[in-house]
Design a protein around this motif. Structure first.
Motif, mmCIF file in Angstrom:
data_model
loop_
_atom_site.group_PDB
_atom_site.id
_atom_site.type_symbol
_atom_site.label_atom_id
_atom_site.label_comp_id
_atom_site.label_asym_id
_atom_site.label_seq_id
_atom_site.Cartn_x
_atom_site.Cartn_y
_atom_site.Cartn_z
ATOM 1 N N ARG A 1 9.378 0.087 -18.246
ATOM 2 C CA ARG A 1 9.518 1.030 -17.129
ATOM 3 C C ARG A 1 10.366 0.432 -16.020
ATOM 4 N NH1 ARG A 1 8.309 5.859 -18.567
ATOM 5 N NH2 ARG A 1 7.581 6.526 -16.551
ATOM 6 N N TRP A 2 11.113 1.296 -15.361
ATOM 7 C CA TRP A 2 11.788 0.965 -14.113
ATOM 8 C C TRP A 2 11.071 1.729 -13.009
ATOM 9 C CZ3 TRP A 2 17.830 0.701 -14.062
ATOM 10 C CH2 TRP A 2 18.259 -0.303 -14.931
ATOM 11 N N MET A 3 11.021 1.139 -11.818
ATOM 12 C CA MET A 3 10.352 1.749 -10.678
ATOM 13 C C MET A 3 11.317 1.798 -9.496
ATOM 14 S SD MET A 3 6.815 0.579 -8.785
ATOM 15 C CE MET A 3 5.810 0.958 -10.209
ATOM 16 N N PHE A 4 11.698 3.002 -9.088
ATOM 17 C CA PHE A 4 12.558 3.215 -7.927
ATOM 18 C C PHE A 4 11.662 3.382 -6.702
ATOM 19 C CE2 PHE A 4 15.325 4.119 -11.354
ATOM 20 C CZ PHE A 4 16.644 4.096 -10.915
ATOM 21 N N LEU A 5 11.780 2.493 -5.723
ATOM 22 C CA LEU A 5 10.983 2.601 -4.511
ATOM 23 C C LEU A 5 11.603 3.637 -3.591
ATOM 24 C CD1 LEU A 5 10.188 -1.143 -3.754
ATOM 25 C CD2 LEU A 5 8.945 0.482 -5.189
ATOM 26 N N ALA A 6 10.750 4.391 -2.898
ATOM 27 C CA ALA A 6 11.230 5.503 -2.078
ATOM 28 C C ALA A 6 10.344 5.718 -0.865
ATOM 29 C CB ALA A 6 11.248 6.784 -2.917
ATOM 30 N N GLN A 7 10.877 6.484 0.082
ATOM 31 C CA GLN A 7 10.089 6.952 1.214
ATOM 32 C C GLN A 7 9.209 8.096 0.731
ATOM 33 O OE1 GLN A 7 12.484 8.325 4.488
ATOM 34 N NE2 GLN A 7 13.962 6.694 4.209
ATOM 35 N N PRO A 8 7.965 8.117 1.161
ATOM 36 C CA PRO A 8 7.129 9.267 0.794
ATOM 37 C C PRO A 8 7.678 10.542 1.445
ATOM 38 C CG PRO A 8 5.803 7.472 1.666
ATOM 39 C CD PRO A 8 7.239 7.117 1.912
ATOM 40 N N ASP A 9 7.678 11.614 0.711
ATOM 41 C CA ASP A 9 8.096 12.919 1.206
ATOM 42 C C ASP A 9 6.872 13.822 1.286
ATOM 43 O OD1 ASP A 9 10.830 12.321 1.246
ATOM 44 O OD2 ASP A 9 11.099 12.958 -0.830
ATOM 45 N N LEU A 10 7.107 15.008 1.778
ATOM 46 C CA LEU A 10 6.060 16.016 1.690
ATOM 47 C C LEU A 10 5.797 16.289 0.218
ATOM 48 C CD1 LEU A 10 7.280 18.473 4.445
ATOM 49 C CD2 LEU A 10 5.391 16.842 4.592
ATOM 50 N N ARG B 1 0.842 -1.207 0.000
ATOM 51 C CA ARG B 1 0.000 0.000 0.000
ATOM 52 C C ARG B 1 0.872 1.250 0.000
ATOM 53 N NH1 ARG B 1 -5.149 -1.226 -0.630
ATOM 54 N NH2 ARG B 1 -5.796 -3.106 0.433
ATOM 55 N N ASN B 2 0.382 2.293 -0.654
ATOM 56 C CA ASN B 2 1.196 3.482 -0.905
ATOM 57 C C ASN B 2 1.570 4.275 0.334
ATOM 58 O OD1 ASN B 2 -1.464 4.500 -0.539
ATOM 59 N ND2 ASN B 2 -0.824 6.375 -1.538
ATOM 60 N N HIS B 3 0.878 4.157 1.456
ATOM 61 C CA HIS B 3 1.242 4.986 2.605
ATOM 62 C C HIS B 3 2.587 4.581 3.201
ATOM 63 C CE1 HIS B 3 -0.795 1.551 4.489
ATOM 64 N NE2 HIS B 3 -0.037 1.807 5.539
ATOM 65 N N GLU B 4 3.090 3.411 2.814
ATOM 66 C CA GLU B 4 4.373 2.950 3.313
ATOM 67 C C GLU B 4 5.526 3.391 2.421
ATOM 68 O OE1 GLU B 4 4.418 -1.218 4.174
ATOM 69 O OE2 GLU B 4 2.270 -1.176 4.531
ATOM 70 N N LEU B 5 5.260 3.519 1.152
ATOM 71 C CA LEU B 5 6.295 3.912 0.218
ATOM 72 C C LEU B 5 5.662 4.524 -1.010
ATOM 73 C CD1 LEU B 5 6.453 1.496 -2.201
ATOM 74 C CD2 LEU B 5 7.408 0.274 -0.281
ATOM 75 N N CYS B 6 6.490 5.110 -1.833
ATOM 76 C CA CYS B 6 6.049 5.651 -3.116
ATOM 77 C C CYS B 6 7.071 5.196 -4.145
ATOM 78 C CB CYS B 6 5.914 7.166 -3.066
ATOM 79 S SG CYS B 6 7.458 8.040 -2.814
ATOM 80 N N ALA B 7 6.934 5.654 -5.354
ATOM 81 C CA ALA B 7 7.863 5.230 -6.398
ATOM 82 C C ALA B 7 8.050 6.337 -7.424
ATOM 83 C CB ALA B 7 7.343 3.975 -7.083
ATOM 84 N N VAL B 8 9.190 6.279 -8.082
ATOM 85 C CA VAL B 8 9.468 7.150 -9.221
ATOM 86 C C VAL B 8 9.720 6.212 -10.396
ATOM 87 C CG1 VAL B 8 10.944 8.958 -10.182
ATOM 88 C CG2 VAL B 8 10.487 8.895 -7.711
ATOM 89 N N THR B 9 8.945 6.386 -11.464
ATOM 90 C CA THR B 9 9.070 5.502 -12.626
ATOM 91 C C THR B 9 9.721 6.242 -13.780
ATOM 92 O OG1 THR B 9 6.911 6.084 -13.560
ATOM 93 C CG2 THR B 9 6.959 4.291 -11.945
ATOM 94 N N MET B 10 10.366 5.452 -14.647
ATOM 95 C CA MET B 10 11.066 6.053 -15.787
ATOM 96 C C MET B 10 11.437 4.966 -16.785
ATOM 97 S SD MET B 10 14.542 6.817 -13.649
ATOM 98 C CE MET B 10 13.550 7.286 -12.242
ATOM 99 N N PRO B 11 11.836 5.360 -17.997
ATOM 100 C CA PRO B 11 12.316 4.382 -18.975
ATOM 101 C C PRO B 11 13.634 3.744 -18.505
ATOM 102 C CG PRO B 11 11.903 6.518 -20.011
ATOM 103 C CD PRO B 11 11.809 6.714 -18.533
ATOM 104 N N PRO B 12 13.920 2.534 -18.952
ATOM 105 C CA PRO B 12 15.134 1.837 -18.510
ATOM 106 C C PRO B 12 16.441 2.587 -18.759
ATOM 107 C CG PRO B 12 13.696 0.328 -19.675
ATOM 108 C CD PRO B 12 13.100 1.694 -19.821
ATOM 109 N N ARG B 13 16.565 3.253 -19.889
ATOM 110 C CA ARG B 13 17.823 3.961 -20.187
ATOM 111 C C ARG B 13 18.087 5.072 -19.175
ATOM 112 N NH1 ARG B 13 19.882 5.249 -26.124
ATOM 113 N NH2 ARG B 13 22.048 5.051 -25.542
ATOM 114 N N LEU B 14 17.065 5.852 -18.877
ATOM 115 C CA LEU B 14 17.193 6.882 -17.848
ATOM 116 C C LEU B 14 17.405 6.224 -16.491
ATOM 117 C CD1 LEU B 14 17.108 9.792 -16.823
ATOM 118 C CD2 LEU B 14 14.597 9.632 -16.835
ATOM 119 N N GLY B 15 16.677 5.153 -16.224
ATOM 120 C CA GLY B 15 16.816 4.442 -14.953
ATOM 121 C C GLY B 15 18.230 3.966 -14.692
ATOM 122 N N ALA B 16 18.896 3.480 -15.726
ATOM 123 C CA ALA B 16 20.271 2.999 -15.562
ATOM 124 C C ALA B 16 21.206 4.121 -15.124
ATOM 125 C CB ALA B 16 20.760 2.362 -16.861
#
Length: 144
Positions: A68-77, A29-44
């Motif tokens: 798509r690549w998905m970078f998992l992250a802590q939710p910020d403000l 569930r999203n309240h625990e984490l969020c994500a930033v998605t992008m194409p693989p070339r940018l992701g690399a």
């Protein structure tokens, strides 16, 4: 599947679950984490930048058929800055959804698998995307 769920919960600190019938994709569930998605070339290139600043990259999953690549992250403000530069890089922020995780039967795989509960902040990842875009590293295919 239970062993993987236990790993996500106990080692990674993610309250992962599957569908009501105990089958289907693993999700958080999203309240625990969020994500930033992008194409693989940018992701690399973002992954390399994350290892440089702040010195560690968090978990990154890939959805190969979706490109798509998905970078998992802590939710910020909430970031009140315009996101048009992210849109131009074909990157996006996912903070109002359930985040899918790789599973044995799933379509996703780990690029950088989680080994503990570390998650970078969403802002750190967004700064790395902006830095790579500004330096056009994703266009050349790597760090100069």
């Amino acid at each position: 599947m239970e062993e993987l769920l236990r790993h996500y919960r106990e080692v990674c600190g993610m309250q992962a679950c599957v569908g009501i019938d105990g089958d289907g994709p693993i999700r958080v569930r999203n309240h625990e984490l969020c994500a930033v998605t992008m194409p693989p070339r940018l992701g690399a290139t973002v992954r390399v930048r994350m290892h440089e600043v702040p010195g560690r990259c968090g978990p990154v999953s890939a959805y190969p058929s979706g490109g798509r690549w998905m970078f998992l992250a802590q939710p910020d403000l909430p970031d009140i800055r315009p996101r048009c530069d992210l849109d131009q890089a074909n990157a996006g922020i996912v903070d109002a959804a359930t985040i899918p995780l790789p599973s044995p039967e799933g379509l996703r795989r780990w690029i950088v698998a989680p080994t503990d509960s570390y998650l970078p902040s969403r802002d750190q990842i967004v700064r790395a995307v902006r830095w790579c875009r500004e330096h056009r590293l994703h266009e050349s295919g790597g760090v100069r």
